[in-house]
Scaffold this active site. Structure first.
Site, PDB file in Angstrom:
ATOM      1  N   HIS A  45       5.537  15.480   0.038  1.00  0.00           N
ATOM      2  CA  HIS A  45       6.163  14.515   0.634  1.00  0.00           C
ATOM      3  C   HIS A  45       5.327  13.253   0.596  1.00  0.00           C
ATOM      4  CE1 HIS A  45       3.924  14.431   4.554  1.00  0.00           C
ATOM      5  NE2 HIS A  45       3.847  15.966   4.266  1.00  0.00           N
ATOM      6  N   GLY A  46       5.945  12.055   0.777  1.00  0.00           N
ATOM      7  CA  GLY A  46       5.164  10.820   0.918  1.00  0.00           C
ATOM      8  C   GLY A  46       5.520  10.298   2.389  1.00  0.00           C
ATOM      9  N   PHE A  48       8.041   8.035   2.803  1.00  0.00           N
ATOM     10  CA  PHE A  48       9.512   7.802   3.269  1.00  0.00           C
ATOM     11  C   PHE A  48      10.365   8.943   2.801  1.00  0.00           C
ATOM     12  CE2 PHE A  48       7.552   3.739   2.809  1.00  0.00           C
ATOM     13  CZ  PHE A  48       7.982   2.922   4.040  1.00  0.00           C
ATOM     14  N   ALA A  49       9.943  10.153   1.976  1.00  0.00           N
ATOM     15  CA  ALA A  49      10.674  11.163   1.394  1.00  0.00           C
ATOM     16  C   ALA A  49       9.953  12.486   1.172  1.00  0.00           C
ATOM     17  CB  ALA A  49      11.097  10.637   0.170  1.00  0.00           C
ATOM     18  N   ASP A 159       4.814   1.317 -12.379  1.00  0.00           N
ATOM     19  CA  ASP A 159       4.141   2.421 -11.630  1.00  0.00           C
ATOM     20  C   ASP A 159       3.652   3.569 -12.577  1.00  0.00           C
ATOM     21  OD1 ASP A 159       2.480   3.137  -9.533  1.00  0.00           O
ATOM     22  OD2 ASP A 159       4.020   3.998  -8.377  1.00  0.00           O
TER      23      ASP A 159
END
Length: 508
Positions: A45-46, A48-49, A159
């Site tokens: 996970h990061g 926001f997700a 990115d």
């Protein structure tokens, strides 16, 4: 967030008070997510997700599900980014890009159902040490092919880094995480992008300078950094002090290790050119001697919104059953209303569950009757007439962007045979399935081979509508094929009518 475990510095276990069920909306007691997916372990996970491994309850196929908190996304202004990522992933269907199967939403969560890439991040492989030249070359060839494909469709990743490149179980590279991507319609009046984004070590000097930049040139710089890392095992521009690293990037201060071949060093010097005006292009990279060694352009086609790769020599066309052919599907309805992002509207509805499939599920494909499509069973005369400009069903060729339609009274098998003959004149490959024909060009390009879909729909018992549209490839090549081959070759099959045909009503 990639559909595979992130690198170790970004991964942390769930706390004892938070379970995968509570975070992702998984029903307690071993139920299904929205009645459709069995949610498995947390992959990573990061901010926001969160990404979970899952399995389709219908087909049993493994998938990755990215879960976003809708309230948090709205609070941080991420909704436009999410919608743009959805639209982009549907625009860039390519064997070396992670596939988006479906988007679902509840009142509190958004779910991206994506391809599960089992091999992990490319970052994990290079972290163990530099790669062999042939291995690095193969990854780079696949990366540049995918990036060039995106650019040809007006998409710029912005990115690119090893953490956003995944490797599947076959050793093929997959580009992921288009959350920071831009599309061509975001350009300023000067034709450039102006938003600073990306990871500093992989960002082009003109982006760091916070002045307008060409998205394609910025992406190719990042590809060069990735190639250097794969071959050297370390970054070309590196310093403990961030500002010192920026200065090295601005000045282009790097040295190729002694084990780099002359061709590789030459290519990297052209990619890592600090002047974007003279920096090598994707096309020129693909034409370079180092890149061309052992390069096999990816060949694929898209059918039912699924990407199918073609092996060398795999040009055989599936034959239609010679006995009683299936009935053709009814004439298609208009496409759904789309918003400004090119995405079907309604995904963030207040309804409890909303689903926006990107493809047909495997179960739907198995259950679908031969020759039928997921379209309304019947349409009345007004529905059909509305498809034709000015309520004109005279039978003349009608063009709508990348689509051509005409009416014919000829037998459907005659129409299909003629389409095959026209394709063979251009040495195109032909594939048949029910009353659909896929015509695939052989000329390679950044946009991939030209792919044209032709489909026949029943208008009345004696009349059919033939719809031809570009599914992939270069528009100029498609227009040339239509004007020089398709229209002249099919003209004698067009039915010219003095009046609108007698179309059965819904009540008959």
């Amino acid at each position: 967030m990639a559909a595979t475990p992130p690198s170790s510095q970004h991964r942390r276990p769930l706390s004892s008070s938070a379970s995968a069920a509570s975070l992702a909306g998984k029903p307690r007691g071993g139920g299904l997510l929205l009645g459709r997916y069995e949610l498995g372990r947390l992959l990573g996970h990061g901010t926001f997700a969160k990404v979970y491994q899952a399995r389709s309850a219908d087909s049993g196929e493994p998938v990755a599900i990215k879960v976003l908190d809708k309230e948090k996304a709205m609070r941080h202004g991420l909704v436009p980014h999410i919608k743009r990522e959805i639209a982009i992933l549907r625009r860039v269907r390519h064997p070396n890009i992670v596939r988006l199967f479906e988007v679902m939403a509840t009142k509190s969560k958004i779910y991206f159902v994506m391809e599960l890439v089992r091999g992990g991040e490319l970052f994990g492989r290079v972290a163990k040490g530099r790669l062999k030249e042939d291995t690095a070359r193969r990854y780079f060839q696949q990366l540049v092919s995918a990036v060039g494909f995106c650019h040809a469709r007006g998409v710029f990743h912005r990115d690119l880094k090893p953490e956003n490149l995944l490797v599947d179980e076959h050793g093929d590279l997959k580009v992921s995480d288009f959350g920071l991507s831009a599309v061509a319609d975001q350009f300023h009046p000067d034709g450039l992008l102006h938003t600073f984004c990306g990871t500093p070590s992989y960002v082009a000097p003109e982006v760091l300078a916070r002045r307008g930049y060409d998205g394609a040139k910025a992406d190719i710089w990042s590809c060069g950094i990735i190639l250097f890392v794969l071959m050297a095992g370390y970054l070309p521009f590196h310093d403990q002090n961030l500002m010192a690293m920026y200065r090295k990037i601005y000045r282009g201060e790097f040295r190729c290790p002694r084990w780099f071949s002359k061709d590789l060093s030459s290519l990297l010097n052209r990619i890592l050119d600090t002047n974007p005006e003279t920096r090598i292009t994707v096309k020129e990279v693909m034409e370079s001697r180092w890149f061309q060694k052992g390069f096999r352009p990816v060949r694929f086609y898209v059918e039912d919104d699924q990407v199918h790769s073609l092996a060398d020599g795999d040009n055989d066309m599936p034959e239609l059953e010679p006995s009683e052919p299936p009935p053709p599907p009814p004439f298609p309805p208009p496409p759904p209303q789309q918003d400004d992002d090119g995405e079907e509207s309604g995904w963030e509805s207040d309804s409890s569950v909303a689903s926006c499939p990107a493809t047909l599920s495997s179960e739907e494909r198995r259950q679908r009757p031969l020759g039928s499509l997921t379209r309304p069973a019947s349409l009345n005369a007004f529905d059909i007439i509305s498809f034709s400009k000015g309520f004109d069903l005279s039978g003349l060729f009608e063009e709508r962007g990348s689509e051509v339609r005409f009416i014919s009274a000829e037998p459907m098998q005659t129409i299909i045979t003629k389409l095959e003959e026209i394709a063979k004149v251009k040495s195109f490959f032909v594939r048949r399935k029910d009353w659909r024909v896929s015509i695939e060009g052989t000329r390679e390009g950044l946009k991939g081979p030209l792919t044209i879909g032709a489909e026949i729909f029943e208008l009345t018992p004696s009349l059919v509508v033939v719809e031809v549209k570009k599914k992939a490839g270069d528009k100029e090549e498609y227009d040339d094929f239509c004007n020089r081959e398709l229209k002249p070759g099919m003209q004698h099959l067009v039915h010219h009518m003095g009046s609108v045909p007698n179309i059965p009503s819904d009540t008959e």
